[in-house]
Write a protein that holds these residues in place. Structure first.
Motif, PDB file in Angstrom:
ATOM      1  N   VAL A  33      10.819   0.271  -3.202  1.00 42.25           N
ATOM      2  CA  VAL A  33      11.685  -0.807  -2.706  1.00 42.25           C
ATOM      3  C   VAL A  33      10.452  -1.872  -2.332  1.00 42.25           C
ATOM      4  O   VAL A  33       9.704  -1.780  -1.434  1.00 42.25           O
ATOM      5  N   TRP A  35       8.222  -4.747  -0.927  1.00 42.77           N
ATOM      6  CA  TRP A  35       8.113  -5.593   0.270  1.00 42.77           C
ATOM      7  C   TRP A  35       8.646  -6.833   0.132  1.00 42.77           C
ATOM      8  O   TRP A  35       9.220  -7.456   0.934  1.00 42.77           O
ATOM      9  N   GLN A  38      12.406  -8.263   0.715  1.00 38.34           N
ATOM     10  CA  GLN A  38      12.777  -8.218   1.904  1.00 38.34           C
ATOM     11  C   GLN A  38      14.357  -7.373   2.062  1.00 38.34           C
ATOM     12  O   GLN A  38      15.365  -7.981   2.457  1.00 38.34           O
ATOM     13  N   GLU A  40      16.530  -4.449   3.431  1.00 36.36           N
ATOM     14  CA  GLU A  40      16.908  -3.788   4.464  1.00 36.36           C
ATOM     15  C   GLU A  40      16.994  -2.306   4.096  1.00 36.36           C
ATOM     16  O   GLU A  40      18.220  -1.912   3.565  1.00 36.36           O
ATOM     17  N   ARG A  41      16.040  -1.436   4.300  1.00 39.71           N
ATOM     18  CA  ARG A  41      16.359  -0.054   3.602  1.00 39.71           C
ATOM     19  C   ARG A  41      17.528   0.709   4.267  1.00 39.71           C
ATOM     20  O   ARG A  41      18.140   1.480   3.488  1.00 39.71           O
ATOM     21  N   ASP A  66      11.027   4.243  -1.281  1.00 41.62           N
ATOM     22  CA  ASP A  66       9.687   4.356  -0.863  1.00 41.62           C
ATOM     23  C   ASP A  66       9.507   2.797  -0.878  1.00 41.62           C
ATOM     24  O   ASP A  66       9.700   2.025  -1.783  1.00 41.62           O
ATOM     25  N   GLU A  67       8.924   2.407   0.493  1.00 42.05           N
ATOM     26  CA  GLU A  67       8.442   1.249   0.444  1.00 42.05           C
ATOM     27  C   GLU A  67       7.188   0.841  -0.388  1.00 42.05           C
ATOM     28  O   GLU A  67       6.153   1.599  -0.498  1.00 42.05           O
ATOM     29  N   GLU A  68       7.287  -0.521  -1.040  1.00 45.50           N
ATOM     30  CA  GLU A  68       5.901  -0.522  -2.131  1.00 45.50           C
ATOM     31  C   GLU A  68       5.159  -1.837  -1.405  1.00 45.50           C
ATOM     32  O   GLU A  68       5.972  -2.789  -1.450  1.00 45.50           O
ATOM     33  N   GLY A 103       5.120  -4.877  -5.712  1.00 43.35           N
ATOM     34  CA  GLY A 103       5.953  -5.324  -4.401  1.00 43.35           C
ATOM     35  C   GLY A 103       6.796  -6.084  -4.696  1.00 43.35           C
ATOM     36  O   GLY A 103       7.473  -6.606  -3.605  1.00 43.35           O
ATOM     37  N   LEU A 106      12.673  -4.001  -7.023  1.00 48.21           N
ATOM     38  CA  LEU A 106      13.371  -3.001  -6.692  1.00 48.21           C
ATOM     39  C   LEU A 106      13.684  -2.144  -8.061  1.00 48.21           C
ATOM     40  O   LEU A 106      14.453  -2.463  -8.433  1.00 48.21           O
TER      41      LEU A 106
END
Lengths: 118, 231
Positions: A33, A35, A38, A40-41, A66-68, A103, A106
């Protein structure tokens, strides 16, 4: 709210990848995911859960979100550095002339599937 | 691709690396090629609801002649905005998204037939009023323009940074109201530059006409640039 549209696309991509590998069931899907998007996970997780009823292969899949972080490449010094906030600038030389190289996506990165023996 | 043996079945690891936006991006790329072939400048206007997109467009459409302009306007419901804009005498197609909070490239593509692309210099897409969701969906546009009105507060760029990062130009609308509000102009400009260093900003009022000439000149310059690439 665009998380619903994004969840639908992630499910479609996961299901297609599983189908083309001849998989019966998807066990785990790793999603990156970015950054910058934006997303919302929590909301994305909610829609993945709600919409996967339409995809029998994905019924029991675990989605890891996983946030990237954002990474930029400097057009001046060529360094690649991670960014901690907005107003991107090269972490090495400080120049603002940078290009986002990570980043901003998605993506379905990889997955574990189960295939029946033939 | 590693494989582990189980009982009567096997587990496999699949590398996928596919982007959730890929379907949208493919359509957007197709649209962009089509617009380029015709030398049409495409602007994607994005803002919160009520920031004055439609009012600004009414003034813009009246004054851009002799440039040939069409508008695709997205709303969750109703044809109201399209009806307002049609009174300016340009072709307008309304995209009713029926709940979707943003426009997608496919929606633009399916409504394009309603405007005559052979007779067009500029296509303006008025996105659904929303500062979050539309920012990630490429519509095949040349440039995104973000609108923020003086009544919305100076911290909008910090709260909704993605769209300020992606847009080329920020229009500060309802500039005529600034003296009547606790509006800190310098603070807004600082916040815009914090998110997007070097971002172009124009202050306009659809009501008084303030700054409109700069906005119209900006569009005309972009049209010229686009058409010079199209030989």
């Amino acid at each position: 709210m665009h998380e619903m549209a994004l969840a639908e696309e992630l499910l479609k991509i996961s299901d297609e990848a599983a189908a083309s590998a001849g998989a019966e069931e998807v066990l785990r899907v790793r999603v990156g995911v970015g950054w910058l998007l934006q997303v919302e996970r929590q909301s994305l997780a909610f829609y993945l859960e709600a919409l996967r009823r339409d995809y029998p292969r994905l019924e029991h899949a675990v989605f890891e979100l996983d946030e990237e972080a954002v990474r930029v490449r400097c057009r001046v010094c060529g360094e690649e550095t991670e960014q901690a906030g907005w107003g991107f600038a090269c972490g090495a030389c400080g120049d603002r002339d940078v290009e986002v190289v990570a980043g901003d996506r998605l993506e379905v990165r990889d997955m574990e599937v189960r295939t029946d023996d033939v | 691709m590693c494989e582990t043996q189980g009982e009567g079945h096997q587990h496999r690891h699949l590398e996928v690396h596919r982007h959730a936006m890929e379907a949208n991006d493919q359509v957007a790329a197709r649209l962009r090629r089509g617009f380029a072939a015709r030398g049409i400048l495409v602007l994607n206007l994005i803002s919160a609801p009520g920031s004055g997109k439609t009012a600004l467009l009414e003034r813009t459409l009246e004054q851009l002649r002799p440039l040939r302009v069409s508008v695709l306007v997205g709303d969750v419901e109703t044809e109201r905005d399209a009806e307002r804009l049609r009174r300016c005498g340009v072709p307008v197609a309304q995209i009713v998204t029926a709940g979707t909070c943003h426009l997608e490239a496919g929606m633009v593509e399916s409504h394009l037939a309603e405007v005559d692309q052979r007779e067009l210099d500029v296509l303006i897409v008025e996105n659904v009023g929303n500062l979050v969701c539309p920012s990630g969906f490429d519509l095949g546009e040349d440039l995104k323009v973000v609108l923020v009105s003086t009544t919305e507060g100076e911290d909008k760029p910090l709260k909704y940074p993605a769209i300020f990062h992606r847009a080329e130009l920020a229009l500060v609308t309802k500039a005529d109201l600034a003296p009547h509000l606790d509006f800190d102009r310098e603070e807004l400009l600082r916040n815009i530059q914090a998110v997007h260093p070097g971002m172009e900003v124009l202050e306009v009022s659809a009501k008084t006409g303030l700054g409109l000439d700069l906005w119209l000149d900006w569009i005309r310059a972009k049209v010229e640039e686009k058409q010079s690439l199209h030989v």
